[in-house]
Design a protein around this motif. Structure first.
Motif, PDB file in Angstrom:
ATOM      1  N   ALA A   1      72.444  98.998  20.491  1.00  0.00           N
ATOM      2  CA  ALA A   1      71.255  98.543  19.516  1.00  0.00           C
ATOM      3  C   ALA A   1      70.798  97.465  18.747  1.00  0.00           C
ATOM      4  O   ALA A   1      72.311  97.206  18.081  1.00  0.00           O
ATOM      5  CB  ALA A   1      71.130  99.909  19.289  1.00  0.00           C
ATOM      6  N   VAL A   2      70.241  96.319  18.309  1.00  0.00           N
ATOM      7  CA  VAL A   2      70.300  95.784  17.619  1.00  0.00           C
ATOM      8  C   VAL A   2      68.840  95.494  16.965  1.00  0.00           C
ATOM      9  O   VAL A   2      67.944  95.619  18.444  1.00  0.00           O
ATOM     10  CB  VAL A   2      70.987  94.623  18.084  1.00  0.00           C
ATOM     11  CG1 VAL A   2      70.223  92.926  16.765  1.00  0.00           C
ATOM     12  CG2 VAL A   2      72.281  93.977  18.536  1.00  0.00           C
ATOM     13  N   ALA A   3      68.788  95.674  15.856  1.00  0.00           N
ATOM     14  CA  ALA A   3      67.417  94.521  15.444  1.00  0.00           C
ATOM     15  C   ALA A   3      67.224  94.494  14.294  1.00  0.00           C
ATOM     16  O   ALA A   3      67.902  94.243  13.052  1.00  0.00           O
ATOM     17  CB  ALA A   3      67.156  96.400  15.242  1.00  0.00           C
ATOM     18  N   SER A   4      66.183  93.259  14.169  1.00  0.00           N
ATOM     19  CA  SER A   4      65.711  92.525  12.287  1.00  0.00           C
ATOM     20  C   SER A   4      64.503  92.618  12.096  1.00  0.00           C
ATOM     21  O   SER A   4      63.828  92.507  13.783  1.00  0.00           O
ATOM     22  CB  SER A   4      66.534  91.660  13.177  1.00  0.00           C
ATOM     23  OG  SER A   4      66.160  90.678  14.454  1.00  0.00           O
ATOM     24  N   TYR A   5      64.404  91.935  11.222  1.00  0.00           N
ATOM     25  CA  TYR A   5      62.783  92.199  11.126  1.00  0.00           C
ATOM     26  C   TYR A   5      62.980  90.612  10.514  1.00  0.00           C
ATOM     27  O   TYR A   5      63.294  90.235   9.352  1.00  0.00           O
ATOM     28  CB  TYR A   5      62.329  93.118   9.946  1.00  0.00           C
ATOM     29  CG  TYR A   5      61.224  93.168  10.023  1.00  0.00           C
ATOM     30  CD1 TYR A   5      59.710  92.972  10.333  1.00  0.00           C
ATOM     31  CD2 TYR A   5      60.272  92.741   8.262  1.00  0.00           C
ATOM     32  CE1 TYR A   5      58.231  91.963   9.922  1.00  0.00           C
ATOM     33  CE2 TYR A   5      59.359  92.273   8.224  1.00  0.00           C
ATOM     34  CZ  TYR A   5      58.043  92.143   8.868  1.00  0.00           C
ATOM     35  OH  TYR A   5      57.218  91.940   8.322  1.00  0.00           O
ATOM     36  N   THR A   6      62.095  89.084  10.840  1.00  0.00           N
ATOM     37  CA  THR A   6      62.935  88.291  10.535  1.00  0.00           C
ATOM     38  C   THR A   6      60.871  87.564   8.889  1.00  0.00           C
ATOM     39  O   THR A   6      60.137  88.075   9.939  1.00  0.00           O
ATOM     40  CB  THR A   6      62.708  87.385  11.169  1.00  0.00           C
ATOM     41  OG1 THR A   6      64.411  88.075  11.413  1.00  0.00           O
ATOM     42  CG2 THR A   6      63.354  85.963  10.963  1.00  0.00           C
ATOM     43  N   GLN A   7      60.679  87.418   8.425  1.00  0.00           N
ATOM     44  CA  GLN A   7      59.790  86.731   7.385  1.00  0.00           C
ATOM     45  C   GLN A   7      59.890  85.002   7.307  1.00  0.00           C
ATOM     46  O   GLN A   7      61.464  84.643   7.482  1.00  0.00           O
ATOM     47  CB  GLN A   7      59.714  87.384   6.739  1.00  0.00           C
ATOM     48  CG  GLN A   7      58.969  88.692   6.623  1.00  0.00           C
ATOM     49  CD  GLN A   7      57.451  88.747   8.112  1.00  0.00           C
ATOM     50  OE1 GLN A   7      56.718  88.237   7.108  1.00  0.00           O
ATOM     51  NE2 GLN A   7      57.799  88.886   9.567  1.00  0.00           N
ATOM     52  N   PRO A   8      59.493  84.300   6.929  1.00  0.00           N
ATOM     53  CA  PRO A   8      59.955  83.068   6.390  1.00  0.00           C
ATOM     54  C   PRO A   8      61.412  82.447   5.531  1.00  0.00           C
ATOM     55  O   PRO A   8      62.234  81.762   5.455  1.00  0.00           O
ATOM     56  CB  PRO A   8      59.068  81.935   5.537  1.00  0.00           C
ATOM     57  CG  PRO A   8      57.974  83.040   7.305  1.00  0.00           C
ATOM     58  CD  PRO A   8      58.617  84.415   7.346  1.00  0.00           C
ATOM     59  N   ARG A   9      61.096  84.059   4.670  1.00  0.00           N
ATOM     60  CA  ARG A   9      62.324  83.675   3.356  1.00  0.00           C
ATOM     61  C   ARG A   9      63.302  84.600   3.381  1.00  0.00           C
ATOM     62  O   ARG A   9      63.994  84.229   3.033  1.00  0.00           O
ATOM     63  CB  ARG A   9      61.278  83.968   2.453  1.00  0.00           C
ATOM     64  CG  ARG A   9      60.429  82.699   1.635  1.00  0.00           C
ATOM     65  CD  ARG A   9      61.424  81.721   1.390  1.00  0.00           C
ATOM     66  NE  ARG A   9      60.411  80.497   1.148  1.00  0.00           N
ATOM     67  CZ  ARG A   9      60.968  79.067   1.229  1.00  0.00           C
ATOM     68  NH1 ARG A   9      62.294  78.681   1.294  1.00  0.00           N
ATOM     69  NH2 ARG A   9      59.766  78.245   0.644  1.00  0.00           N
TER      70      ARG A   9
END
Length: 768
Positions: A706-714
């Motif tokens: 399992a893999v999860a990520s949360y990405t924002q511009p910074r």
């Protein structure tokens, strides 16, 4: 004899090249006066980063092109008229433009395309410029969907490819593909930015491909080729080949930190050196440059601490020397050291001598390093031609301590061995590509030439707790190959395309043993490999293909000069298949294939001998499916069936050891516009024979990750979990004869390296 052949070979090659250029020039002079061209660039509208390998097509017409490393493209030989130009890249919004082209005119188009949510409806299964990349559409999708957390994950992007580690984190993985136990790369060719990864006449095995010098975040693209159907690949490209390409530019810098179980730590820093104006040194040229470094440490899950340490560094520059010339320069350095618990026999665990994660010799392990330098010059020539020239150099060291049989050979000191080498690797490759008008059709012609030279000092020695006790083999290998190929692609009609090619290789082997002249010698061998591939675009959503070709893998120079083995065993492969889209959101790749080997030679570097399995044959079926269930939910699955047997052996004694019969990889992935991405993935390989009569079997497994990520511009935060259900599984497995210290007689049974238990790793990144 060698010098005579080289003079003859070079002379004929020059004659053919000059003759071809003469006719091409006559043709160009007759037709170029009234023909025009379209050229331009494609960039990311947010970051300004050039987009490599983006498809640019003329709607309703067969002409098209792909962007290069600086995002530039050119479509030549266009008559006067009105054209609709469409630029499309997976994960970007398509752009179109209408152009009115006058006779002999060249117009420039510059597209800035905006990133958008992934839509499989945008995937095009029509014939790509690189026809033999049969899983092009699948690979493009996988780069967007499948998470990559390590260099090992990069290899897993190849559909149907499995890997297994069996001597600590610093050793090259064992590879399985299309019914092959490829060992460490004997039948699968790997390149990075055109630099060969596979090592010839390696201290640990022929074709050894250590991919750990690659920083995964720097990889931009993967091209996958299955079978021996592509002319620009020679040695080792029998089951297939994988071309990895690093990013031309970053767009933004990144600092990343990862922490995980078993004292696992990783730090990454990538810095974009391109100024705000998109330049590095000159304001008048398009340029990009960046540096990237990573450091890894882990004690792993074994009872004996692994003390694994690895450092990688990369610097890359790409710039336009002129309107028609592009130069790419890169340099990298990699170093790694580790301790290993080694492979263990089943009986040692069953009798309670050790646990699954214990060791019978915890002084195994080693260290290695590699330094690379690479330069690629691409020149857009008149008359619709492109000349690409590459030179590369690698300096490589390898030092490995292994003990597979324990006290079989030496009942007092044990059977530990040391394999080490120091290598210089240098090469050149040049390609001349040209589009030639033949009536209303355009012949795409590619002429390639090159050479590779390896100079290796290597040795196999006995050791006790990493102290050398005796030398078995020690000497110097000098091996060189010269090669040339001619590749012709002609659309017979707007739907039917023929690709025919011929490759010629010439190998020179030399080995000088330090102490025993009877083991020294020289040998040379040519190999001619024709290819024929047919493609038919049944509808815009259905492409059919039939491919065939000859290939080969080379053998270790020490065995070749001794006359103990064939130098270049031939492979013959063929397949039928299709890329198609039953619906806009469903992409399918399917193929039925066969591969025959003249002699399946395996160099056993652990013992310093060559084993011949004789001729073999394999048949199989590949099925890859990518499906967009909702705007944010995607499913993917690869199903691979393989049947392989040794030719001429009695029934029941003709199994190919460790050849997988059925493998499957797949998962569900969520990608939301808010920046949330998550994937639940599985890996399955079935139980398979570990020896010729199937009396010992390598056990299959089914794993969930399992893999999860949360990405924002910074910033970005995420986690990954390997072996979510914490099952006991065997990674690398072999049928090995061994003897333990307390045993009188040797025992042949399954030896294995235990696979990773539940492994959690968290990560955080800052973009700047």
């Amino acid at each position: 004899m060698y010098a005579t052949f080289i003079r003859f070979f070079t002379g004929k090659l020059v004659q053919l090249a000059l003759l071809g250029c003469f006719f091409c020039t006559l043709n160009a002079q007759a037709q170029n006066g009234q023909l025009g061209a379209l050229r331009g660039t494609l960039t990311d509208s947010l970051t300004g980063r050039p987009l490599d390998n983006v498809s640019v097509q003329l709607l309703g017409r067969p002409e098209g092109a792909s962007t290069d490393a600086l995002g530039t493209f050119r479509i030549s030989r266009l008559a006067a008229g009105t054209y609709t130009v469409r630029a499309s890249a997976l994960g970007y919004r398509s752009r179109t433009a209408v152009v009115n082209l006058a006779a002999g005119e060249t117009q420039t188009l510059n597209f800035a395309v905006a990133a958008t949510a992934l839509q499989l409806a945008e995937v095009n299964v029509a014939q790509p410029r690189d026809l033999n990349q049969s899983v092009a559409a699948i690979s493009d999708i996988d780069r967007q969907l499948r998470p990559v957390n390590s260099a090992q994950d990069l290899l897993r992007l190849v559909p149907g490819l499995f890997i297994a580690q069996h001597a600590g984190g610093g050793k090259a993985e064992q590879i399985f593909l299309r019914g092959f136990d490829v060992d460490h790369g004997t039948d699968f060719a790997v390149t990075l930015d055109g630099i060969p990864v596979n090592m010839v006449s390696h201290a640990h095995g022929q074709g050894y491909a250590d991919f750990h010098f690659v920083i995964p975040e720097t990889v931009e693209q993967l091209r996958v080729y299955k079978g021996p159907y592509t002319a620009r690949f020679g040695d080792f490209a029998t089951a297939g080949a994988g071309e990895f390409t690093t990013k031309t530019s970053l767009g933004q810098s990144q600092a990343k930190l990862e922490l995980g179980r078993f004292d696992t730590r990783r730090a990454l820093l990538m810095v974009d050196l391109t100024g705000k104006d998109g330049r590095v040194f000159s304001r008048n040229r398009r340029e990009s440059a960046y540096v990237a470094t990573e450091y890894n440490f882990s004690n792993s899950y074994f009872e004996s601490a692994q003390d694994f340490r690895r450092f990688n560094g990369l610097a890359k520059y790409t710039g336009q020397l002129s309107e028609r010339a592009t130069l790419a320069l890169s340099g990298s350095h990699f170093t790694s050291s580790w301790d290993a618990s080694g492979q263990i026999p089943e009986r040692a665990v069953q009798e309670g001598l050790i646990t699954r994660f214990g060791s019978l010799d915890n002084t195994e392990g080693g260290n290695t390093d590699r330094t690379n330098a690479n330069a690629i010059l691409t020149v857009d020539l008149p008359n619709n031609a492109v000349l690409t020239q590459q030179v590369y150099y690698s300096r490589y060291h390898f030092n490995l301590y292994s003990n597979f049989t324990f006290f079989l050979e030496d009942s007092v000191q044990g059977d530990q061995i040391r394999q080490n080498e120091a290598r210089h690797l240098a090469g050149y490759r040049g390609t001349y590509e040209r589009d030639i008008a033949l009536g209303s059709r355009t012949l795409r012609s590619t002429l390639g030439v090159g050479t590779r030279a390896d100079d290796v000092n290597l040795a196999l020695r006995r050791s006790l707790r990493r102290q050398v006790t005796d030398t078995l083999v020690s000497g110097r290998v000098q091996q060189q190959s010269l090669f040339a190929w001619l590749d012709e692609t002609l659309p017979i009609t707007e739907r039917f395309t023929v690709n025919a090619a011929l490759r010629v290789d010439y190998f020179r082997f030399r080995f000088r043993e330090d102490r025993n002249d009877s083991l020294s010698g020289r040998a040379s061998k040519p190999r001619v490999s024709p290819k024929l591939n047919l493609y038919y675009q049944l509808t815009p959503a259905v492409q059919l293909f039939a491919r065939s070709g000859f290939g080969f893998h080379s053998n270790d120079a020490r065995s070749v000069v001794a006359g103990a083995a064939k130098s270049l065993p031939r492979a013959i492969g063929y397949e039928l298949g299709s890329n198609f889209k039953p619906t806009a959101a469903l992409v399918v790749n399917a193929a039925l294939w066969a591969l025959h080997l003249q002699d399946e030679l395996v160099y056993v570097g652990d013992a310093g001998i060559v084993e011949s399995a004789g001729p073999t044959r394999r048949f199989g079926a590949d099925l890859g499916i990518r499906y967009q269930l909702t705007p944010a939910l995607f499913a993917d699955v690869d199903l691979n069936y393989n049947y392989g047997r040794a030719v001429g052996e009695p029934d029941g004694e003709d199994y190919i050891p460790l050849a997988p019969r059925f493998t499957s990889i797949g998962g569900l992935t969520v990608k939301r516009p808010s920046g949330l991405s998550a994937s639940l993935r599985y890996r399955h390989i079935d139980t398979r024979p570990a020896n010729e009569d199937n009396s010992v079997q390598a056990r299959g497994y089914f794993l969930l990750d399992a893999v999860a990520s949360y990405t924002q511009p910074r910033y970005q935060v995420g986690f990954s979990i390997e072996n979510l259900l914490n099952v006991d599984w065997n990674e690398a497995q072999f049928d090995t004869e061994s003897r333990l210290r307390q045993e009188r007689d040797a025992v042949s049974e399954l030896h294995y390296t235990p696979g990773t238990p539940f492994f959690l790793k968290v990560n955080g990144s800052i973009f700047f």
